[in-house]
Design a protein around this motif. Structure first.
Motif, PDB file in Angstrom:
ATOM      1  N   TRP A   3     -10.025   1.757 -13.564  1.00  0.00           N
ATOM      2  CA  TRP A   3     -10.775   1.403 -12.358  1.00  0.00           C
ATOM      3  C   TRP A   3     -10.006   1.893 -11.148  1.00  0.00           C
ATOM      4  CZ3 TRP A   3     -15.355   0.216 -10.672  1.00  0.00           C
ATOM      5  CH2 TRP A   3     -15.507  -0.294  -9.372  1.00  0.00           C
ATOM      6  N   ARG A   4     -10.637   2.760 -10.382  1.00  0.00           N
ATOM      7  CA  ARG A   4      -9.990   3.302  -9.192  1.00  0.00           C
ATOM      8  C   ARG A   4     -10.225   2.355  -8.019  1.00  0.00           C
ATOM      9  NH1 ARG A   4     -10.553   9.493  -6.847  1.00  0.00           N
ATOM     10  NH2 ARG A   4      -9.006   9.259  -5.185  1.00  0.00           N
ATOM     11  N   ASP A   5      -9.160   1.793  -7.518  1.00  0.00           N
ATOM     12  CA  ASP A   5      -9.237   0.852  -6.395  1.00  0.00           C
ATOM     13  C   ASP A   5      -9.885   1.552  -5.204  1.00  0.00           C
ATOM     14  OD1 ASP A   5      -8.491  -0.692  -4.019  1.00  0.00           O
ATOM     15  OD2 ASP A   5      -7.088  -1.761  -5.317  1.00  0.00           O
ATOM     16  N   THR A   6     -10.953   0.972  -4.693  1.00  0.00           N
ATOM     17  CA  THR A   6     -11.704   1.604  -3.612  1.00  0.00           C
ATOM     18  C   THR A   6     -10.997   1.538  -2.268  1.00  0.00           C
ATOM     19  OG1 THR A   6     -12.946  -0.452  -3.260  1.00  0.00           O
ATOM     20  CG2 THR A   6     -13.905   1.174  -4.755  1.00  0.00           C
ATOM     21  N   PHE A   7      -9.955   0.728  -2.161  1.00  0.00           N
ATOM     22  CA  PHE A   7      -9.201   0.614  -0.908  1.00  0.00           C
ATOM     23  C   PHE A   7      -7.812   1.242  -0.999  1.00  0.00           C
ATOM     24  CE2 PHE A   7     -11.567  -3.656  -0.720  1.00  0.00           C
ATOM     25  CZ  PHE A   7     -12.674  -3.076  -0.113  1.00  0.00           C
ATOM     26  N   ALA A   8      -7.406   1.657  -2.180  1.00  0.00           N
ATOM     27  CA  ALA A   8      -6.020   2.081  -2.388  1.00  0.00           C
ATOM     28  C   ALA A   8      -5.716   3.404  -1.693  1.00  0.00           C
ATOM     29  CB  ALA A   8      -5.728   2.199  -3.876  1.00  0.00           C
ATOM     30  N   SER A   9      -4.453   3.573  -1.329  1.00  0.00           N
ATOM     31  CA  SER A   9      -3.989   4.841  -0.774  1.00  0.00           C
ATOM     32  C   SER A   9      -2.566   5.097  -1.241  1.00  0.00           C
ATOM     33  CB  SER A   9      -4.038   4.836   0.755  1.00  0.00           C
ATOM     34  OG  SER A   9      -2.999   4.046   1.286  1.00  0.00           O
ATOM     35  N   ARG A  10      -2.227   6.373  -1.352  1.00  0.00           N
ATOM     36  CA  ARG A  10      -0.867   6.756  -1.700  1.00  0.00           C
ATOM     37  C   ARG A  10       0.113   6.310  -0.621  1.00  0.00           C
ATOM     38  NH1 ARG A  10       2.197   7.530  -5.890  1.00  0.00           N
ATOM     39  NH2 ARG A  10       0.201   8.066  -6.841  1.00  0.00           N
ATOM     40  N   ALA A  11      -0.341   6.284   0.640  1.00  0.00           N
ATOM     41  CA  ALA A  11       0.529   5.861   1.735  1.00  0.00           C
ATOM     42  C   ALA A  11       0.958   4.409   1.558  1.00  0.00           C
ATOM     43  CB  ALA A  11      -0.179   6.041   3.073  1.00  0.00           C
ATOM     44  N   ASN A  12       0.040   3.539   1.098  1.00  0.00           N
ATOM     45  CA  ASN A  12       0.401   2.142   0.857  1.00  0.00           C
ATOM     46  C   ASN A  12       1.430   2.033  -0.260  1.00  0.00           C
ATOM     47  OD1 ASN A  12      -1.436   1.374   2.807  1.00  0.00           O
ATOM     48  ND2 ASN A  12      -3.034   0.800   1.347  1.00  0.00           N
ATOM     49  N   THR A  13       1.236   2.828  -1.313  1.00  0.00           N
ATOM     50  CA  THR A  13       2.190   2.816  -2.420  1.00  0.00           C
ATOM     51  C   THR A  13       3.562   3.274  -1.946  1.00  0.00           C
ATOM     52  OG1 THR A  13       0.432   3.229  -4.020  1.00  0.00           O
ATOM     53  CG2 THR A  13       2.666   3.741  -4.717  1.00  0.00           C
ATOM     54  N   LYS A  14       3.605   4.312  -1.132  1.00  0.00           N
ATOM     55  CA  LYS A  14       4.882   4.805  -0.610  1.00  0.00           C
ATOM     56  C   LYS A  14       5.562   3.749   0.266  1.00  0.00           C
ATOM     57  CE  LYS A  14       3.887   9.766  -0.680  1.00  0.00           C
ATOM     58  NZ  LYS A  14       3.695  10.987   0.143  1.00  0.00           N
ATOM     59  N   ARG A  15       4.757   3.012   1.019  1.00  0.00           N
ATOM     60  CA  ARG A  15       5.344   1.959   1.864  1.00  0.00           C
ATOM     61  C   ARG A  15       5.961   0.864   0.990  1.00  0.00           C
ATOM     62  NH1 ARG A  15       5.445   0.326   7.092  1.00  0.00           N
ATOM     63  NH2 ARG A  15       5.435  -1.900   7.532  1.00  0.00           N
ATOM     64  N   GLN A  16       5.288   0.490  -0.087  1.00  0.00           N
ATOM     65  CA  GLN A  16       5.844  -0.524  -0.963  1.00  0.00           C
ATOM     66  C   GLN A  16       7.131  -0.025  -1.627  1.00  0.00           C
ATOM     67  OE1 GLN A  16       3.654  -1.680  -4.487  1.00  0.00           O
ATOM     68  NE2 GLN A  16       4.427  -3.784  -4.361  1.00  0.00           N
ATOM     69  N   TYR A  17       7.151   1.219  -2.042  1.00  0.00           N
ATOM     70  CA  TYR A  17       8.367   1.774  -2.639  1.00  0.00           C
ATOM     71  C   TYR A  17       9.504   1.838  -1.620  1.00  0.00           C
ATOM     72  CZ  TYR A  17       6.776   2.968  -7.325  1.00  0.00           C
ATOM     73  OH  TYR A  17       6.366   2.896  -8.633  1.00  0.00           O
ATOM     74  N   ALA A  18       9.163   2.088  -0.370  1.00  0.00           N
ATOM     75  CA  ALA A  18      10.190   2.090   0.670  1.00  0.00           C
ATOM     76  C   ALA A  18      10.786   0.692   0.846  1.00  0.00           C
ATOM     77  CB  ALA A  18       9.604   2.593   1.993  1.00  0.00           C
ATOM     78  N   TYR A  19       9.946  -0.337   0.757  1.00  0.00           N
ATOM     79  CA  TYR A  19      10.467  -1.708   0.803  1.00  0.00           C
ATOM     80  C   TYR A  19      11.370  -1.970  -0.396  1.00  0.00           C
ATOM     81  CZ  TYR A  19       7.879  -3.708   4.743  1.00  0.00           C
ATOM     82  OH  TYR A  19       7.424  -4.027   6.001  1.00  0.00           O
ATOM     83  N   ARG A  20      10.991  -1.462  -1.561  1.00  0.00           N
ATOM     84  CA  ARG A  20      11.835  -1.653  -2.743  1.00  0.00           C
ATOM     85  C   ARG A  20      13.240  -1.122  -2.481  1.00  0.00           C
ATOM     86  NH1 ARG A  20      11.532   2.326  -7.761  1.00  0.00           N
ATOM     87  NH2 ARG A  20      12.512   3.511  -6.080  1.00  0.00           N
ATOM     88  N   GLU A  21      13.318   0.058  -1.900  1.00  0.00           N
ATOM     89  CA  GLU A  21      14.635   0.636  -1.613  1.00  0.00           C
ATOM     90  C   GLU A  21      15.357  -0.164  -0.539  1.00  0.00           C
ATOM     91  OE1 GLU A  21      14.879   4.796  -1.155  1.00  0.00           O
ATOM     92  OE2 GLU A  21      13.629   5.212  -2.881  1.00  0.00           O
ATOM     93  N   SER A  22      14.613  -0.621   0.465  1.00  0.00           N
ATOM     94  CA  SER A  22      15.216  -1.414   1.528  1.00  0.00           C
ATOM     95  C   SER A  22      15.802  -2.715   0.990  1.00  0.00           C
ATOM     96  CB  SER A  22      14.166  -1.718   2.602  1.00  0.00           C
ATOM     97  OG  SER A  22      14.682  -2.547   3.620  1.00  0.00           O
ATOM     98  N   PHE A  23      15.108  -3.327   0.018  1.00  0.00           N
ATOM     99  CA  PHE A  23      15.561  -4.585  -0.571  1.00  0.00           C
ATOM    100  C   PHE A  23      16.598  -4.387  -1.674  1.00  0.00           C
ATOM    101  CE2 PHE A  23      11.095  -6.462   0.406  1.00  0.00           C
ATOM    102  CZ  PHE A  23      11.450  -6.616   1.737  1.00  0.00           C
ATOM    103  N   GLY A  24      16.805  -3.135  -2.087  1.00  0.00           N
ATOM    104  CA  GLY A  24      17.731  -2.891  -3.186  1.00  0.00           C
ATOM    105  C   GLY A  24      17.193  -3.349  -4.518  1.00  0.00           C
ATOM    106  N   ALA A  25      15.863  -3.323  -4.691  1.00  0.00           N
ATOM    107  CA  ALA A  25      15.227  -3.778  -5.931  1.00  0.00           C
ATOM    108  C   ALA A  25      15.062  -2.610  -6.900  1.00  0.00           C
ATOM    109  CB  ALA A  25      13.873  -4.395  -5.624  1.00  0.00           C
ATOM    110  N   ARG A  26      14.851  -2.933  -8.154  1.00  0.00           N
ATOM    111  CA  ARG A  26      14.676  -1.906  -9.179  1.00  0.00           C
ATOM    112  C   ARG A  26      13.215  -1.574  -9.431  1.00  0.00           C
ATOM    113  NH1 ARG A  26      17.910  -4.158 -14.185  1.00  0.00           N
ATOM    114  NH2 ARG A  26      16.869  -6.060 -13.453  1.00  0.00           N
TER     115      ARG A  26
END
Length: 242
Positions: free
Chosen positions: A78-101
């Motif tokens: 199911w392709r999320d009708t609201f999803a964007s690659r930019a949102n995913t990149k922002r979440q991954y950036a938070y992961r790095e900021s938090f030092g999470a795996r």
């Protein structure tokens, strides 16, 4: 879904106190709205309770609640009708900021400095309360000006802070019939769904700043906030909705 409990959240909030606001000024400056970013997906079976919780947070005047849909659940069919690659990149950036795996959904990021599982309301409420107790380093307001909208950012005397200005536009409520994936057959209502998120430049914290914006349409909203870089602490925020 995986919960990540972060002691660094407390450390980050405490660190905000070292940004140049005198100790005796903390009791005199105004409080800012707290930005809550929910990273979610229509394909995630654990997300609907968090989506509903964000809807409740969206009703609060002291919270800027935003729903950012990620695309890495789309592989389930199911392709999320609201999803964007930019949102995913922002979440991954938070992961790095938090030092999470890892990244996970439903993740709520509070004021850019910590996170919680979005369906755990008591935990989220505690983190919002902690963020609200911290001093504000600038004031940010959104007001109508003729047929338009103006964002005004002002420094607070005695404070020293700089950052990036972000502008998000969102739809306040939209229901979706899910046809496939983990939520197949369900109709889910999503709140404050971000349709665009733009970097409007940097602010050095010394002089007033203004930005003219197109007003949101009926059933829409716009949020503006000052953040340390892309995914650092958030210092001031405002929203305007119709």
């Amino acid at each position: 879904m995986k919960q990540l409990v972060r002691a660094p959240f407390v450390a980050a909030l405490l660190a905000l106190g070292s940004l140049g606001v005198p100790a005796d000024a903390a009791d005199t400056v105004p409080q800012s709205r707290v930005v809550v970013e929910l990273f979610t997906s229509q394909g995630c079976s654990s997300c609907p309770p968090a989506d509903a919780a964000l809807g409740e947070l969206a009703k609060r005047a002291d919270v800027v609640a935003l729903s950012l849909h990620v695309d890495y659940w789309d592989y389930l069919g199911w392709r999320d009708t609201f999803a964007s690659r930019a949102n995913t990149k922002r979440q991954y950036a938070y992961r790095e900021s938090f030092g999470a795996r890892v990244v996970y959904t439903p993740q709520m990021v509070i004021q850019g400095v910590g996170d919680a599982v979005g369906s755990r309301g008591a935990h989220v409420a505690d983190l919002i309360s902690m963020a609200k107790e911290k001093a504000v380093y600038a004031t940010l307001d959104l007001a109508t000006a003729g047929e338009g909208l103006v964002a005004r950012l002002l420094p607070i005397e005695g404070a020293s802070v700089a950052g990036v200005i972000w502008v998000a536009r969102y739809v306040r409520s939209r229901s979706v019939d899910i046809g496939r994936g983990e939520n197949r057959g369900r109709q889910i209502t999503y709140h404050n769904v971000v349709e665009s998120l733009e970097n409007e430049g940097s602010w050095e914290g010394r002089a007033p700043w203004e930005l003219a914006l197109d007003p949101p349409g009926q059933g829409e909203g716009v949020a503006v906030w000052l953040q340390e870089g892309r995914t650092g602490p958030i210092f001031a925020a405002a929203k305007f909705e119709r």
